[in-house]
Enzyme design. Structure first.
Site, PDB file in Angstrom:
ATOM      1  N   GLY A  96      -6.705  -1.645 -11.855  1.00 19.71           N
ATOM      2  CA  GLY A  96      -7.930  -1.912 -12.622  1.00 19.71           C
ATOM      3  C   GLY A  96      -8.435  -0.662 -13.327  1.00 19.71           C
TER       4      GLY A  96
ATOM      5  N   ALA B 165      -9.143  -1.559  -8.583  1.00 20.93           N
ATOM      6  CA  ALA B 165     -10.064  -2.419  -7.838  1.00 20.93           C
ATOM      7  C   ALA B 165     -10.132  -1.944  -6.393  1.00 20.93           C
ATOM      8  CB  ALA B 165      -9.566  -3.854  -7.902  1.00 20.93           C
TER       9      ALA B 165
ATOM     10  N   GLU C  40      -0.239  -3.186  -9.137  1.00 21.61           N
ATOM     11  CA  GLU C  40      -0.694  -4.430  -8.489  1.00 21.61           C
ATOM     12  C   GLU C  40       0.439  -5.196  -7.821  1.00 21.61           C
ATOM     13  OE1 GLU C  40      -1.784  -3.286 -11.350  1.00 21.61           O
ATOM     14  OE2 GLU C  40      -3.878  -3.836 -11.711  1.00 21.61           O
TER      15      GLU C  40
ATOM     16  N   GLU D 198      -6.534  -0.556 -16.413  1.00 21.85           N
ATOM     17  CA  GLU D 198      -6.975  -1.688 -17.246  1.00 21.85           C
ATOM     18  C   GLU D 198      -8.319  -1.362 -17.918  1.00 21.85           C
ATOM     19  OE1 GLU D 198      -6.243  -4.458 -13.908  1.00 21.85           O
ATOM     20  OE2 GLU D 198      -5.263  -5.694 -15.429  1.00 21.85           O
TER      21      GLU D 198
HETATM   22  C1  LIG Z   1      -8.559  -8.570 -10.966  1.00 27.30           C
HETATM   23  C2  LIG Z   1      -7.676  -7.551 -10.285  1.00 27.30           C
HETATM   24  C3  LIG Z   1      -7.774  -6.264 -10.953  1.00 27.30           C
HETATM   25  C4  LIG Z   1      -7.227  -5.155 -10.531  1.00 27.30           C
HETATM   26  C5  LIG Z   1      -6.344  -5.102  -9.393  1.00 27.30           C
HETATM   27  C6  LIG Z   1      -6.259  -3.690  -8.814  1.00 27.30           C
HETATM   28  O1  LIG Z   1      -6.725  -2.747  -9.351  1.00 27.30           O
HETATM   29  S1  LIG Z   1      -5.500  -3.615  -7.339  1.00 27.30           S
HETATM   30  C7  LIG Z   1      -5.553  -1.885  -6.949  1.00 27.30           C
HETATM   31  C8  LIG Z   1      -4.568  -1.147  -7.728  1.00 27.30           C
HETATM   32  N1  LIG Z   1      -4.562   0.239  -7.332  1.00 27.30           N
HETATM   33  C9  LIG Z   1      -3.668   0.711  -6.500  1.00 27.30           C
HETATM   34  O2  LIG Z   1      -2.784   0.041  -6.040  1.00 27.30           O
HETATM   35  C10 LIG Z   1      -3.813   2.165  -6.158  1.00 27.30           C
HETATM   36  C11 LIG Z   1      -3.814   2.324  -4.680  1.00 27.30           C
HETATM   37  N2  LIG Z   1      -3.989   3.702  -4.308  1.00 27.30           N
HETATM   38  C12 LIG Z   1      -2.997   4.586  -4.381  1.00 27.30           C
HETATM   39  O3  LIG Z   1      -1.893   4.341  -4.800  1.00 27.30           O
HETATM   40  C13 LIG Z   1      -3.310   5.954  -3.878  1.00 27.30           C
HETATM   41  O4  LIG Z   1      -4.356   5.857  -2.979  1.00 27.30           O
HETATM   42  C14 LIG Z   1      -3.685   6.951  -5.001  1.00 27.30           C
HETATM   43  C15 LIG Z   1      -4.815   6.432  -5.858  1.00 27.30           C
HETATM   44  C16 LIG Z   1      -2.461   7.247  -5.858  1.00 27.30           C
HETATM   45  C17 LIG Z   1      -4.166   8.268  -4.330  1.00 27.30           C
HETATM   46  O5  LIG Z   1      -3.149   8.722  -3.440  1.00 27.30           O
HETATM   47  P1  LIG Z   1      -3.468   9.851  -2.363  1.00 27.30           P
HETATM   48  O6  LIG Z   1      -2.187  10.114  -1.652  1.00 27.30           O
HETATM   49  O7  LIG Z   1      -4.172  10.964  -3.011  1.00 27.30           O
HETATM   50  O8  LIG Z   1      -4.510   9.228  -1.348  1.00 27.30           O
HETATM   51  P2  LIG Z   1      -4.338   8.037  -0.324  1.00 27.30           P
HETATM   52  O9  LIG Z   1      -3.354   7.058  -0.790  1.00 27.30           O
HETATM   53  O10 LIG Z   1      -4.172   8.581   1.032  1.00 27.30           O
HETATM   54  O11 LIG Z   1      -5.755   7.309  -0.435  1.00 27.30           O
HETATM   55  C18 LIG Z   1      -6.941   8.001  -0.064  1.00 27.30           C
HETATM   56  C19 LIG Z   1      -7.881   6.981   0.499  1.00 27.30           C
HETATM   57  O12 LIG Z   1      -8.275   6.090  -0.539  1.00 27.30           O
HETATM   58  C20 LIG Z   1      -8.086   4.745  -0.128  1.00 27.30           C
HETATM   59  N3  LIG Z   1      -7.770   3.976  -1.341  1.00 27.30           N
HETATM   60  C21 LIG Z   1      -6.886   4.309  -2.269  1.00 27.30           C
HETATM   61  N4  LIG Z   1      -6.884   3.416  -3.256  1.00 27.30           N
HETATM   62  C22 LIG Z   1      -7.801   2.490  -2.926  1.00 27.30           C
HETATM   63  C23 LIG Z   1      -8.260   1.300  -3.567  1.00 27.30           C
HETATM   64  N5  LIG Z   1      -7.805   0.897  -4.759  1.00 27.30           N
HETATM   65  N6  LIG Z   1      -9.203   0.580  -2.933  1.00 27.30           N
HETATM   66  C24 LIG Z   1      -9.695   0.968  -1.740  1.00 27.30           C
HETATM   67  N7  LIG Z   1      -9.320   2.104  -1.097  1.00 27.30           N
HETATM   68  C25 LIG Z   1      -8.380   2.836  -1.692  1.00 27.30           C
HETATM   69  C26 LIG Z   1      -6.940   4.829   0.863  1.00 27.30           C
HETATM   70  O13 LIG Z   1      -6.918   3.721   1.707  1.00 27.30           O
HETATM   71  C27 LIG Z   1      -7.270   6.111   1.581  1.00 27.30           C
HETATM   72  O14 LIG Z   1      -8.299   5.835   2.487  1.00 27.30           O
HETATM   73  P3  LIG Z   1      -8.071   6.030   4.041  1.00 27.30           P
HETATM   74  O15 LIG Z   1      -9.371   5.732   4.649  1.00 27.30           O
HETATM   75  O16 LIG Z   1      -7.589   7.430   4.198  1.00 27.30           O
HETATM   76  O17 LIG Z   1      -7.023   5.021   4.396  1.00 27.30           O
END
Ligand SMILES: CC/C=C\CC(=O)SCCNC(=O)CCNC(=O)[C@H](O)C(C)(C)COP(=O)(O)OP(=O)(O)OC[C@H]1O[C@@H](n2cnc3c(N)ncnc32)[C@H](O)[C@@H]1OP(=O)(O)O
Length: 721
Positions: free
Chosen positions: A102, A61, A125, A105
């Site tokens: 998500g 998400a 999450e 999921e």
């Molecule tokens: C009803 C509820 C249903 C679902 C709930 C969810 O899905 S909650 C979200 C669950 N997902 C996560 O927790 C994943 C979060 N992201 C990460 O762990 C890492 O970003 C990832 C995907 C492993 C990639 O890692 P990497 O080191 O390659 O990049 P980085 O972390 O620096 O991220 C790059 C930029 O992407 C932005 N970002 C990452 N994930 C999200 C996200 N889910 N939503 C919005 N933005 C996201 C992150 O902030 C970085 O952006 P920046 O501008 O550089 O800060």
């Protein structure tokens, strides 16, 4: 945002396109609903593949959407995933890069999952204060069993494709083009019955002694969660999957998510997620920044001094694949260190499954051995005279252009830089013990430090798996500078009537891994005693008369000095603020001796013990620390509140679900923090650290803006200085 095409004649290919991680923002969800509908209604399409662009399936998400409910528009995830699962054509998820939250999921709603061998998957999450509430908590245990699902969902850990295959979470692992493999697979399963592929129809695999299993897991989670509510809700949701029919389980998942979604803990954890990324975009008061400063590669590094810190740093460097020269001039320490480093590397290799990094380290007893290295980290004893000498020698021995770093935790980095021919090539690298394990690295620049060097060290920190935060130079930098008023208040509270266990209990209930006195026993009371002696603060017997509790015109507690005079150095001597079974033991027990020691001390100084509440402990210790945090911001030592919060979360055991001290102040309400500080400052005029700092006053006067808007006010305050 979502692209649709027909490939190989009969496969509908849906590609998520939403940089940076194909997060499921409202437009993407719209796109998925529309394209799935398109594929299912096209008679030429016999099966469907869902993939993500740029080598990433889906990061879950869109976390930014959570921050305001108003942003939560567009089709909800649950019905979207249900409609995919209910489809009468096979849907295959092609997972490259990762499928998280998500995103996983969504993949669990598909009938098949094919992952690239380098891909990772997980339901993180819980780390954002949530649970997998798009059916993840109900589908995952049905697919891989309750114990494995509990492990993944309560920790949020990411697993490799190989582990996912072993658990039955994915059906196939591809070494090459995952989308091609998925399309081929989709062609092969077209027309097959999907009855056995819809996970929501599965029963959870039976678990013997299920009640005992859940009780056990709940117990463990409560202990490690330290007050965090999401891990507990995760266990409850999985229990629903194990005990209820799917639709009722989904209802329970929804109810549990409702308690988490708008909680302060979820806000704090999501703030930490972004703050961790903000600190990577460092800047210096000179205007130099992460995106305009380029480092240069480091091939060979050296560590000087192989005590506890030097050993950990050597291991951390070797594990990045660098060649390391490890120098220790004292024979006994040299021999011990070689053995210790070797053991630490072996344990690390066992833990990570990566090859041993032994061959990369060369040991020497002479400083001459560092002549050709690119970067040196000095980790000798915390003594300015000794460190100055080392820096003079390094400046003479090293090739021109070598970066010189010091692992001091408090000393003046500029003073050390001034001992060298190229002071612009000197910074602090403040590691935390044990240095090969602890995630935090404070990178301390001085007014002369070159941005190139800061870039090099920030990059090196990243390679070592650290969260690096660039900060300015002052006594104690950010972390230890803010720790001092916190610790001082803990001592003053003892004088006023508290006990070590009362104070520690209040702090541990707040969520700290250890209270102030347990930390002091662990790190050794003699460390601070030595520093205070050098500063001329220690008086024999704690001093006498009215001035005994005053130094340089401000309140001082000699309690720590008196403890050291009695040889009570903490765990290492088996006696400190607590008692231990034997020297080196970690099991802290209240010591009746302490009661009479404090009574005698209070009587000597005419102090009458009063009842101290947990609230007072938290307000005095934490608000004094926060007040210092505002001073740190005002002085430009930290670029923003995120830097301070990340330092505290990763280096000082601050509970992540409370977001860090500055975020916490914002949650409590800045006007409340100001009012309480004013109250305590009035009652204790000899404690200047309780006098509210002008930045705090300015923020309150500006209407207490949210933490992400503080930088504007900070800029104005700094420009007026
Ligand atoms: C009803 C509820 C249903 C679902 C709930 C969810 O899905 S909650 C979200 C669950 N997902 C996560 O927790 C994943 C979060 N992201 C990460 O762990 C890492 O970003 C990832 C995907 C492993 C990639 O890692 P990497 O080191 O390659 O990049 P980085 O972390 O620096 O991220 C790059 C930029 O992407 C932005 N970002 C990452 N994930 C999200 C996200 N889910 N939503 C919005 N933005 C996201 C992150 O902030 C970085 O952006 P920046 O501008 O550089 O800060």
């Amino acid at each position: 945002m979502t692209q649709y095409s027909r490939v190989s004649g009969s496969v509908g290919l849906i590609t998520l396109k939403n940089p940076p991680v194909n997060q499921l923002s409202a437009v993407v969800r719209h796109g998925i609903v529309d394209t799935v509908q398109k594929a299912l209604s096209d008679p030429k399409v016999k099966s469907v593949v869902i993939c993500g662009q740029n080598g990433m399936f889906c990061g879950g998400a869109d976390i930014k959407e959570f921050q305001t409910l108003a942003n939560m528009r567009g089709p909800p995830l649950i019905p979207m995933i249900h409609s995919i699962e209910a489809a009468d054509k096979p849907v295959v998820a092609a997972i490259e890069g990762g499928a998280f939250g998500g995103g996983l999921e969504l993949a669990l709603g598909c009938h098949y999952r094919i992952a690239h061998s380098k891909a990772k998957v997980g339901l993180p999450e819980v780390t954002l204060g949530l649970l997998p509430a798009a059916g993840g908590s109900q589908r995952l245990p049905r697919l891989i069993g309750v114990p494995a699902a509990l492990s993944l969902i309560t920790t949020g850990r990411h697993i490799t494709a190989a582990e996912a295959l072993q658990l039955g979470l994915v059906d196939q692992v591809a070494d090459h083009n995952t989308v091609d493999a998925a399309v081929k697979f989709a062609l092969s399963v077209a027309g097959q019955s999907l009855d056995a592929r819809r996970i929501s129809n599965f029963q959870c695999p039976p678990v013997p002694n299920m009640d005992a299993l859940f009780e056990d897991v709940m117990q463990k989670v409560r202990t490690t969660a330290r007050g965090a509510i999401a891990p507990i809700a995760c266990v409850q949701a999985v229990r629903a999957a194990a005990t209820l029919p799917y639709t009722q389980g989904m209802q329970r998942e929804k109810e549990l998510m409702a308690t988490l979604f708008t909680s302060g803990q979820a806000r704090a954890l999501q703030y930490c997620f972004f703050a961790q990324r903000v600190v990577g975009r460092w800047s210096m008061p000179s205007g130099a920044r992460w995106d305009t400063s380029k480092g240069r590669p480091i091939h060979k590094a050296a560590v000087i001094g192989l005590g506890t810190m030097g050993r950990g740093i050597t291991v951390a460097l070797a594990q990045t694949g660098l060649s390391v020269v490890a120098v220790e001039t004292q024979e006994k320490q040299f021999m011990e260190a070689k053995k210790a480093v070797s053991n630490m590397l072996e344990r690390g290799a066992k833990r990570s499954g990566k090859p041993l990094a032994h061959g990369k380290i060369t040991y020497s007893q002479s400083l001459q051995a560092v002549a050709d290295v690119d970067l040196v980290i000095e980790a000798v004893f915390e003594d300015m005279g000794l460190k100055k000498k080392v820096f003079q020698q390094l400046s003479a021995v090293c090739k021109p252009g070598t970066f010189l770093c010091t692992n001091t935790s408090t000393l003046d980095v500029d003073e050390l830089a001034s001992q060298t021919h190229q002071p612009e090539l000197v910074v602090g690298m403040h590691f935390f013990a044990p240095a090969h394990i602890m995630k935090l690295l404070e990178v301390v620049y001085g007014p002369r430090s070159s941005p190139e060097l800061v870039a090099v060290v920030m990059e090196l920190g990243k390679k070592m798996g650290k969260v690096s935060v660039a900060v300015g130079n002052c006594r104690g930098f950010v972390g230890n500078r803010m720790l001092k008023p916190y610790r001082d208040q803990a001592y003053f509270l003892l004088e006023e009537g508290a006990t070590p266990q009362l104070i520690d209990q209040a702090l541990e209930e707040f969520g700290f891994a250890m209270g102030a006195f347990k930390v002091s026993d662990l790190s050794g009371l003699d460390v601070g005693w030595k520093v205070r002696k050098e500063e001329g603060l220690v008086q024999p017997g704690g001093g006498s008369g009215k001035s005994a509790r005053i130094r340089n015109g401000v309140r001082y507690s000699p309690l720590g000095d008196l403890m050291c005079e009695q040889g009570r150095f903490g765990q290492k001597t088996g006696r400190g603020w607590y008692q231990y079974d034997k020297p080196g033991s970690r099991d802290a027990r209240p010591d009746p001796w302490m009661h009479s020691f404090l009574e005698e001390y209070r009587a000597r100084h005419g102090l009458v013990a009063r009842r101290i509440s947990n609230q007072e402990v938290l307000e005095r210790c934490l608000y004094a620390m926060i007040n210092e945090g505002f001073r740190v911001l005002e002085d430009g030592i930290a670029a923003g509140p995120e830097d301070i919060d990340i330092i505290y979360v990763f280096g000082y055991g601050w509970p992540r679900h409370r977001g860090g001290p500055m975020f916490y102040a914002n949650m409590v309400g800045l006007e409340i923090v100001l009012e309480r500080l004013e109250h305590y400052a009035q009652a204790n005029p000899d404690m200047p650290t309780l006098q509210p700092c002008s930045l705090l006053r300015k923020l309150v006067a500006s209407g207490s803006p949210p933490v992400n808007k503080w930088k504007e006010v900070i800029k104005n305050v700094r420009s007026q200085l």
